[in-house]
Motif scaffolding. Structure first.
Motif, PDB file in Angstrom:
ATOM      1  N   ALA A 103       0.830  -1.216   0.000  1.00 26.25           N
ATOM      2  CA  ALA A 103       0.000   0.000   0.000  1.00 26.25           C
ATOM      3  C   ALA A 103       0.861   1.261   0.000  1.00 26.25           C
ATOM      4  O   ALA A 103       0.389   2.334  -0.391  1.00 26.25           O
ATOM      5  N   GLU A 104       2.103   1.129   0.382  1.00 30.68           N
ATOM      6  CA  GLU A 104       3.020   2.273   0.432  1.00 30.68           C
ATOM      7  C   GLU A 104       3.833   2.416  -0.856  1.00 30.68           C
ATOM      8  O   GLU A 104       4.832   3.141  -0.890  1.00 30.68           O
ATOM      9  N   TRP A 105       3.413   1.758  -1.931  1.00 29.77           N
ATOM     10  CA  TRP A 105       4.173   1.758  -3.175  1.00 29.77           C
ATOM     11  C   TRP A 105       4.524   3.154  -3.695  1.00 29.77           C
ATOM     12  O   TRP A 105       5.606   3.323  -4.253  1.00 29.77           O
ATOM     13  N   PRO A 106       3.677   4.200  -3.522  1.00 31.86           N
ATOM     14  CA  PRO A 106       4.050   5.491  -4.125  1.00 31.86           C
ATOM     15  C   PRO A 106       5.364   6.060  -3.582  1.00 31.86           C
ATOM     16  O   PRO A 106       6.110   6.709  -4.317  1.00 31.86           O
ATOM     17  N   LYS A 107       5.664   5.784  -2.309  1.00 27.22           N
ATOM     18  CA  LYS A 107       6.876   6.361  -1.729  1.00 27.22           C
ATOM     19  C   LYS A 107       8.040   5.376  -1.658  1.00 27.22           C
ATOM     20  O   LYS A 107       9.120   5.736  -1.209  1.00 27.22           O
ATOM     21  N   ARG A 108       7.840   4.169  -2.136  1.00 25.14           N
ATOM     22  CA  ARG A 108       8.914   3.170  -2.108  1.00 25.14           C
ATOM     23  C   ARG A 108       9.828   3.355  -3.313  1.00 25.14           C
ATOM     24  O   ARG A 108       9.377   3.695  -4.403  1.00 25.14           O
ATOM     25  N   GLU A 109      11.092   3.062  -3.116  1.00 28.94           N
ATOM     26  CA  GLU A 109      12.070   3.173  -4.197  1.00 28.94           C
ATOM     27  C   GLU A 109      12.407   1.826  -4.825  1.00 28.94           C
ATOM     28  O   GLU A 109      13.191   1.773  -5.772  1.00 28.94           O
ATOM     29  N   ASP A 110      11.801   0.751  -4.307  1.00 26.37           N
ATOM     30  CA  ASP A 110      12.096  -0.569  -4.856  1.00 26.37           C
ATOM     31  C   ASP A 110      11.055  -1.021  -5.888  1.00 26.37           C
ATOM     32  O   ASP A 110      10.975  -2.201  -6.222  1.00 26.37           O
ATOM     33  N   PHE A 111      10.284  -0.065  -6.404  1.00 27.23           N
ATOM     34  CA  PHE A 111       9.411  -0.300  -7.555  1.00 27.23           C
ATOM     35  C   PHE A 111       9.806   0.689  -8.637  1.00 27.23           C
ATOM     36  O   PHE A 111      10.078   1.854  -8.348  1.00 27.23           O
ATOM     37  N   THR A 112       9.825   0.230  -9.863  1.00 35.53           N
ATOM     38  CA  THR A 112      10.171   1.107 -10.985  1.00 35.53           C
ATOM     39  C   THR A 112       8.989   2.043 -11.284  1.00 35.53           C
ATOM     40  O   THR A 112       7.856   1.760 -10.877  1.00 35.53           O
ATOM     41  N   PRO A 113       9.232   3.117 -12.023  1.00 34.26           N
ATOM     42  CA  PRO A 113       8.105   3.967 -12.438  1.00 34.26           C
ATOM     43  C   PRO A 113       7.037   3.195 -13.222  1.00 34.26           C
ATOM     44  O   PRO A 113       5.836   3.444 -13.051  1.00 34.26           O
ATOM     45  N   ALA A 114       7.438   2.247 -14.045  1.00 33.53           N
ATOM     46  CA  ALA A 114       6.463   1.439 -14.798  1.00 33.53           C
ATOM     47  C   ALA A 114       5.630   0.576 -13.852  1.00 33.53           C
ATOM     48  O   ALA A 114       4.404   0.442 -14.028  1.00 33.53           O
ATOM     49  N   GLU A 115       6.271  -0.040 -12.856  1.00 32.47           N
ATOM     50  CA  GLU A 115       5.538  -0.843 -11.876  1.00 32.47           C
ATOM     51  C   GLU A 115       4.582   0.032 -11.070  1.00 32.47           C
ATOM     52  O   GLU A 115       3.435  -0.363 -10.804  1.00 32.47           O
ATOM     53  N   LYS A 116       5.023   1.241 -10.731  1.00 29.01           N
ATOM     54  CA  LYS A 116       4.154   2.170  -9.997  1.00 29.01           C
ATOM     55  C   LYS A 116       2.949   2.578 -10.831  1.00 29.01           C
ATOM     56  O   LYS A 116       1.831   2.699 -10.311  1.00 29.01           O
ATOM     57  N   ALA A 117       3.140   2.765 -12.127  1.00 34.37           N
ATOM     58  CA  ALA A 117       2.008   3.097 -12.995  1.00 34.37           C
ATOM     59  C   ALA A 117       0.997   1.950 -13.014  1.00 34.37           C
ATOM     60  O   ALA A 117      -0.223   2.186 -12.987  1.00 34.37           O
ATOM     61  N   ALA A 118       1.478   0.717 -13.046  1.00 34.81           N
ATOM     62  CA  ALA A 118       0.586  -0.445 -13.018  1.00 34.81           C
ATOM     63  C   ALA A 118      -0.130  -0.563 -11.676  1.00 34.81           C
ATOM     64  O   ALA A 118      -1.324  -0.879 -11.623  1.00 34.81           O
TER      65      ALA A 118
END
Length: 192
Positions: A103-118
């Motif tokens: 649920a904290e994906w927006p502020k995590r750095e271990d997801f790529t911008p593409a993964e965050k968009a998904a």
């Protein structure tokens, strides 16, 4: 307690039993949802085919599809789907840390911008599909082809369907070995 009975392999047609065997060979169980869906074999068979097409075809990785499935199931608070798909996501390389704090994906750095968009797409569609903005769609197009956006939406939509089905029926997570009466090797030989 589930609201609809789960059909055992001995209670279904040979065609449905073959689908049970295939699931058992791949997973080590026949998911409770499948055994409930088997009350309507035509729906069960087409659901299995659609499930396979959504998860196992296209160019979006199964790893990313499992990530958005987990997030969709978290938003919908679906213990049934979370039990199996969190394990599948871990098996594909997502960490306990990533999944337990997804649920904290927006502020995590271990997801790529593409993964965050998904992930953003999964949350938006699950909460209110009408809320997908033109800006959000433009962001998706920066990372994904039209076909890949279709894949992402199909995974999200499929699991919104599964989440609602399982939540309404109070489906219990499936245990290893449930639903089958053949070993994975025996099932593989039957389906070869």
């Amino acid at each position: 307690m589930a609201r609809i009975s789960r059909l055992e392999r001995s209670q279904v047609s040979p065609e449905t039993a073959a689908l049970y065997d295939k699931a058992y060979a791949a997973r080590g169980n026949v998911p409770n949802m499948f055994r409930v869906m088997a009350h309507r074999p035509e729906i069960f068979a087409t659901m299995q085919a659609h499930f396979g097409a959504v998860l196992n075809t296209g160019t979006v990785s199964t790893k990313l599809k499992e990530l958005i499935i987990v997030r969709t199931s978290q938003v919908n608070a679906t213990p049934y789907c979370l039990a199996s798909h969190t394990l599948l996501a871990k098996g594909l390389g997502w960490t306990d840390e990533q999944l337990s704090h997804l649920a904290e994906w927006p502020k995590r750095e271990d997801f790529t911008p593409a993964e965050k968009a998904a992930l953003r797409l999964a949350e938006t569609v699950t909460r209110d599909a009408h809320a997908v903005s033109d800006e959000q769609f433009a962001e998706l197009r920066g990372f994904y082809s039209e076909g890949e956006i279709v894949e992402l939406l199909c995974a999200i939509g499929l699991f919104n369907y599964f989440n609602r089905f399982n939540n309404a029926l109070q489906m219990e997570p499936t245990k290893l070995g449930e639903g089958g009466c053949v070993t994975p090797a025996e099932a593989a030989a039957v389906n070869a």
